[in-house]
Design a protein around this motif. Structure first.
Motif, short mmCIF file in Angstrom:
data_model
loop_
_atom_site.label_atom_id
_atom_site.label_comp_id
_atom_site.label_asym_id
_atom_site.label_seq_id
_atom_site.Cartn_x
_atom_site.Cartn_y
_atom_site.Cartn_z
N CYS A 74 114.06 106.92 57.35
CA CYS A 74 114.02 106.44 58.74
C CYS A 74 114.26 104.95 58.72
O CYS A 74 113.52 104.22 58.06
N HIS A 125 117.16 108.68 61.64
CA HIS A 125 116.20 109.34 60.75
C HIS A 125 116.51 110.81 60.54
O HIS A 125 117.09 111.48 61.39
N CYS A 176 115.52 114.78 60.19
CA CYS A 176 114.69 115.57 61.10
C CYS A 176 114.27 116.92 60.53
O CYS A 176 113.38 117.55 61.06
N TRP A 235 108.76 108.45 61.02
CA TRP A 235 109.32 108.02 62.31
C TRP A 235 108.42 106.95 62.95
O TRP A 235 107.27 106.77 62.56
N ARG A 288 107.06 110.54 68.27
CA ARG A 288 107.12 111.61 67.24
C ARG A 288 107.10 113.00 67.87
O ARG A 288 107.88 113.87 67.48
#
Ligand SMILES: O=C(O)CCC(=O)C(=O)O
Ligand SMILES: [Fe+2]
Length: 331
Positions: free
Chosen positions: A103, A125, A127, A137, A145
């Motif tokens: 991230c 970032h 996932c 995150w 988040r």
């Protein structure tokens, strides 16, 4: 960190952001293109055929009635804007020059290496799987988040569904993109892009002409700025409320043996308003082998690993070479 556009509030365009004359967008107003297909996921009539047509002709289409709740779309758009509005010290925690970070917040594309800079900041970032990545995150805004977490799961589901429809439309064996062993869709990352107002949009770009190197990209945009290249002409993509802009990436162009088009696109800046977008990329794992599907006739491209492709894509981009050229086979 001090180079982040979202903390600079520039009243003039620094020299290092002024593009060479042949890459400048100039002053010509590009109208919204009304021929880019708008597909309704709730209307199954010819849906598969329409997706294939749009992906063949433009490499881009817009998707409405896609099933992702409007409230979630609005929440993530708001949280994305709030993130870029945070004080510099909150953003400094995530700022990094290291592209291998899961991230990171950065500016332009590769600030240290590039000759000209682009008018954008990006928070990027991984996932998927969510629980492995969410901890990296942003902690602020407080809803980031959970909101982006739900969003990335929904958008992944939708992307895989679209890939199933593409699979059917191309005549590939069912589940071609979901086969866990070939890891074609193992990776997902989000890029939250922020393009602050620019004092002279004719001289700069938010992102230069490029094709996405992944499989499938879904973009959420509230404001104009995205342009697609078709037959040598730039076409502006109209922001439609709660719609996704979907585009084919290079990896999918190769797998489809050149039938689907990974179209080049760019982002222009706006004199008055900031634009914030959220892009979800579905991509193969690094070790995944990418090659044209066998049923699609004599291959136009040779096989390669996705890791090698990313490396050559970066080199080719710096040298302004088309990134798929070196993989083409002579027939
Ligand atoms: O922000 C946009 O409109 C497009 C972003 C994009 O093309 C990208 O992140 O690859
Ligand atoms: Fe892109």
């Amino acid at each position: 960190m001090e180079k982040l556009m979202s903390i600079r509030d520039l009243k003039f365009v620094p020299e290092s952001y002024i593009l060479p004359p042949d890459s400048r967008p100039g002053d010509t107003k590009i109208p919204f293109c009304n021929t880019i297909h708008v597909l309704d996921l709730k209307d199954p009539t010819n849906l598969v055929q329409q997706i294939i047509e749009a992906s063949t002709e433009f490499g881009f289409f817009q998707l409405i009635n896609h099933g992702v709740e409007e409230k979630l779309l609005q929440d993530v758009s708001n949280v994305a804007k709030e993130f870029f509005g945070l004080p510099a010290e909150d953003k400094a925690i995530l700022f990094s020059d290291d592209p291998s970070k899961s991230c990171r917040l950065y500016t332009s594309i590769d600030y240290m290496k590039e000759e000209v800079h682009y008018w954008r900041d990006t928070l990027r970032h991984s996932c998927h799987p969510l629980e492995e990545h969410k901890q990296f995150w942003p902690e602020k805004p407080a809803q980031y988040r959970d909101g982006m977490g739900s969003y990335s799961v929904e958008v992944r589901k939708l992307s895989l569904y679209l890939l199933d429809l593409i699979c059917e439309g191309l005549g590939l064996e069912p589940g071609y993109f979901r086969n866990e062993t070939d890891q074609l869709t193992e990776v997902q990352f989000l890029a939250v892009n922020h393009y602050p107002p620019c004092p002279d949009p004719s001289l700069t770009l938010g992102l230069p002409k490029h094709g996405d190197f992944n499989l499938l990209t879904l973009l959420l945009q509230e404001m104009d700025g995205l342009q697609v290249l078709k037959d040598g002409q730039w076409l502006a993509v109209e922001p439609l409320p709660n719609a996704f802009v979907v585009n084919v990436g290079h990896a999918l162009q190769i797998i489809s043996n050149g039938k689907l088009r990974s179209a080049e696109h760019r982002v222009v800046t706006n004199r008055k308003l900031a634009r914030t977008t959220i892009t979800s990329f579905i991509a193969p794992s690094y070790s995944c082998q990418i090659e044209p599907a066998r049923v699609l006739g004599p291959p136009l491209y040779r096989a390669f690993t996705y890791r090698d492709f990313i490396a050559s894509y970066i080199t080719d981009t710096y040298q302004r070479n088309p990134p798929l050229e070196r993989y083409k086979l002579q027939l």
